[in-house]
Design an enzyme around this catalytic site. Sequence first.
Site, mmCIF file in Angstrom:
data_model
loop_
_atom_site.group_PDB
_atom_site.id
_atom_site.type_symbol
_atom_site.label_atom_id
_atom_site.label_comp_id
_atom_site.label_asym_id
_atom_site.label_seq_id
_atom_site.Cartn_x
_atom_site.Cartn_y
_atom_site.Cartn_z
ATOM 1 N N CYS A 36 25.278 33.799 46.215
ATOM 2 C CA CYS A 36 23.782 33.668 44.909
ATOM 3 C C CYS A 36 23.790 34.172 43.898
ATOM 4 C CB CYS A 36 22.491 34.038 45.918
ATOM 5 S SG CYS A 36 22.761 33.102 47.417
ATOM 6 N N ARG A 63 28.047 31.698 41.222
ATOM 7 C CA ARG A 63 27.718 32.722 42.773
ATOM 8 C C ARG A 63 27.300 32.118 43.202
ATOM 9 N NH1 ARG A 63 27.772 38.562 41.789
ATOM 10 N NH2 ARG A 63 26.646 38.421 43.833
ATOM 11 N N TRP A 109 23.854 30.014 47.201
ATOM 12 C CA TRP A 109 24.937 29.449 47.993
ATOM 13 C C TRP A 109 24.638 29.132 49.555
ATOM 14 C CZ3 TRP A 109 28.101 31.052 51.221
ATOM 15 C CH2 TRP A 109 29.632 30.258 51.201
ATOM 16 N N ASN A 135 19.378 38.164 47.482
ATOM 17 C CA ASN A 135 20.685 37.453 47.633
ATOM 18 C C ASN A 135 20.642 38.719 49.085
ATOM 19 O OD1 ASN A 135 21.589 36.620 45.102
ATOM 20 N ND2 ASN A 135 22.352 38.101 44.288
ATOM 21 N N GLY A 136 21.456 38.073 50.143
ATOM 22 C CA GLY A 136 21.719 39.214 51.021
ATOM 23 C C GLY A 136 21.525 38.593 52.764
ATOM 24 N N GLU A 505 49.912 32.024 46.988
ATOM 25 C CA GLU A 505 48.858 31.895 46.345
ATOM 26 C C GLU A 505 49.183 30.950 45.818
ATOM 27 O OE1 GLU A 505 46.722 33.436 45.717
ATOM 28 O OE2 GLU A 505 45.862 33.305 43.551
ATOM 29 N N LYS A 509 45.501 27.791 45.741
ATOM 30 C CA LYS A 509 44.977 27.370 44.194
ATOM 31 C C LYS A 509 45.072 25.809 44.369
ATOM 32 C CE LYS A 509 44.122 29.851 43.263
ATOM 33 N NZ LYS A 509 43.206 31.678 42.951
ATOM 34 N N GLU A 512 42.367 25.128 47.124
ATOM 35 C CA GLU A 512 41.138 25.374 46.579
ATOM 36 C C GLU A 512 40.510 23.956 45.455
ATOM 37 O OE1 GLU A 512 41.350 29.324 45.103
ATOM 38 O OE2 GLU A 512 39.048 29.176 45.397
ATOM 39 N N HIS A 528 61.147 27.531 61.638
ATOM 40 C CA HIS A 528 60.719 27.618 62.690
ATOM 41 C C HIS A 528 59.752 26.651 62.875
ATOM 42 C CE1 HIS A 528 63.614 31.124 62.576
ATOM 43 N NE2 HIS A 528 62.848 31.404 61.025
ATOM 44 N N LYS A 626 32.294 32.270 44.329
ATOM 45 C CA LYS A 626 33.220 33.847 43.422
ATOM 46 C C LYS A 626 32.878 34.717 44.197
ATOM 47 C CE LYS A 626 35.617 34.898 40.256
ATOM 48 N NZ LYS A 626 36.938 34.077 40.521
HETATM 49 C C1 F6R Z 1 40.898 32.451 45.882
HETATM 50 C C2 F6R Z 1 39.847 33.215 46.210
HETATM 51 C C3 F6R Z 1 39.640 34.184 46.646
HETATM 52 C C4 F6R Z 1 39.091 35.494 46.351
HETATM 53 C C5 F6R Z 1 38.935 36.614 47.951
HETATM 54 C C6 F6R Z 1 38.159 37.822 47.597
HETATM 55 O O1 F6R Z 1 40.929 31.612 44.600
HETATM 56 O O2 F6R Z 1 39.647 33.611 44.741
HETATM 57 O O3 F6R Z 1 40.601 34.164 47.986
HETATM 58 O O4 F6R Z 1 40.125 36.164 45.883
HETATM 59 O O5 F6R Z 1 37.431 35.895 48.493
HETATM 60 O O6 F6R Z 1 38.067 38.130 46.518
HETATM 61 P P1 F6R Z 1 37.635 38.957 45.849
HETATM 62 O O7 F6R Z 1 39.452 39.294 45.406
HETATM 63 O O8 F6R Z 1 36.834 39.196 44.884
HETATM 64 O O9 F6R Z 1 37.373 40.565 46.816
#
Ligand code: F6R
Length: 631
Positions: A36, A63, A109, A135-136, A505, A509, A512, A528, A626
């Site tokens: 949020c 968020r 969220w 939030n929380g 990665e 990406k 995701e 394996h 995010k």
């Molecule tokens: C993927 C992504 C997430 C963040 C993860 C950690 O694109 O953004 O996997 O990398 O949630 O987030 P931070 O770096 O903010 O701790």
Amino acid sequence: MAFFRRYCRNRNYVTGPGRVYEFFIRGHNAGESLMCGIIGYANADARNIAVPLLEGLSRLEYRGYDSAGIAVSGTDLTVYKHSGELEMLIERVPESGPSGAVGIGHTRWSTHGPPTDENAHPHTDCTDRVAVVHNGIIENARGLRRALEANGHTFDSQTDTEVIPHLIEAELDRSTAPETAFRNAVSQLEGSYAVGALIEGEAAIYATRHRSPLVLGLGDEWYYLASDVPAFLEYTNRVIYLEDGQVATIRPNALTVTNEDGSPTQPLAETVDWDTNAAKKGGYPHYMLKEIYDQPTAIEWCLRGRVGTPTDSVAIRSMEPLDRPEQIHFVSCGSSHHASLYGAQLLRERGIPAYAFLASEYDPGSIPIDDGTLVVAVTQSGETADTLYALSGAMEAGATTVAVTNVVGSTAARKADHTMYIRAGPEVGVAATKTFASQLVALSMFSSTLTDSWTPSLKQALCDLPGQIQQILDKSTMESIATDFLGSDAFFFIGRSYNAPVALEGALKTKEITYEHAEGFAAGELKHGPLSLVTDETPVIALWTAGADPAAMRTNIREVAARGAPVVVVTDSPGSAPEVADRIDVVPKTHPWTSPVLVNTSLQLFAYRIASALGRPIDKPRNLAKSVTVR
Ligand code: F6R
């Protein structure tokens, strides 16, 4: 933000703080939240205060974006809220509405309750005198609620947040003064929270935080409150980061901050040096694409003052007091974990035992930690609950700690003993792009400095990176390659050595943002198990650059080609690429340590193009947010 501008234009509204607004609000109901975004605004001239509130929420949607609401305190306390994206709330708010000098808003969220109107914020008390955004998680909400219900309070939702307005109401019923009522109410909360509250008849926002971010934006005769700086960065870059337990009372023209014990304090105002435009889309169809294209600048910022010309000395001020540790533990999640795998490898090669742990699996009780252990929390947001929890555990076990983060004043930055900022600028797209690239660069500087192993060639390579990324962005063939493989059953990414984390990665990406099946592997692991998944419908993207064992990598590429898989080779040496490659994407030659940054840029474009062709909501992938502030 186009919808917002259109909305304002149609109604003849001006959209800058300090100007006169003309606007709306009313309605009501209750809910709960976790990830949020919070916004608040106080301005005596703000006749249409809903405008800056909605605008702030539109910048915080990254968020959370499954319901939204606002409340304004004027003659009455008025609340509007709606499930769905912000546009739904805007439709619900009438063109003319109550005036008020203070307001709060929230974008949610969901984790506990479904994204319904009832669960949207703000939440109110029995008599609609109090409105709260949060939030929380309130861990003792159940007990508090039982006690409140026993005293006659009725609840509109099953959510944890709703106890807060009722606790404030109970204090007000005892004739407690509003600020004290707020303070007494939040003192009963256990868990993590950032809270903003309005009380009917009071031209004030009451705000506090505990393990959840909250920042004030300072104007000449107005104030913002937000969970993140981009919410108001267009209007001010002067900020105050609230500390845990502090209570801010924000009135138009007056701000007071008090400590947990009620004693007054004068927190330091800081200046955020982010470019205002960096928080907007800047003409790109998605924040993610803009942020991929931001990377040359982001990396320049990361290097600035640290590495100039190849002969410059390196200054990482935050690292000066660090002794060479006996061992290093990285704790991080998702993309940050992939960057940590890379950082740990660099350090091991320089003679320091270093390991990258998933923060959610880090258990200081089962790993020997002492004052010779350095624990490095890598987190772009600085607010990831799993990472913060691991950081706390490491601190309790006696480790020295470093936060490698993008967000100045974030919880990780303030908690750790030392901080290294990656300086990528604000990242709005849910998928980490420029922050991941900047993490790689920051960790290469970190490991070189800590092990005193800088070489002119690495410095040169780092200085060349912005220009080389730009070359990829200008000439990449990944767009057409990605389009050719639309409709595949799955995508596999393989790499060795420094490219192994980049393969992970690239797959993260892709899955995701495209919702397609994608997996990344250290190339040697294919045989394996994963090889059984490989068919002529599963393109394999193989990373073939300096630094990996070419003979072994060639074997792994042949293994997948022999099973009929289309092979895309991303390489800095097209002349030596395995002959089985169906498509070749060329990246510039560089130092082995900087090569992953270039290769990763190509993989970002690959994922982006597929997601774009499939019409996915790229900046807000389903089920994701995010900032992941729950464990
Ligand atoms: C993927 C992504 C997430 C963040 C993860 C950690 O694109 O953004 O996997 O990398 O949630 O987030 P931070 O770096 O903010 O701790």
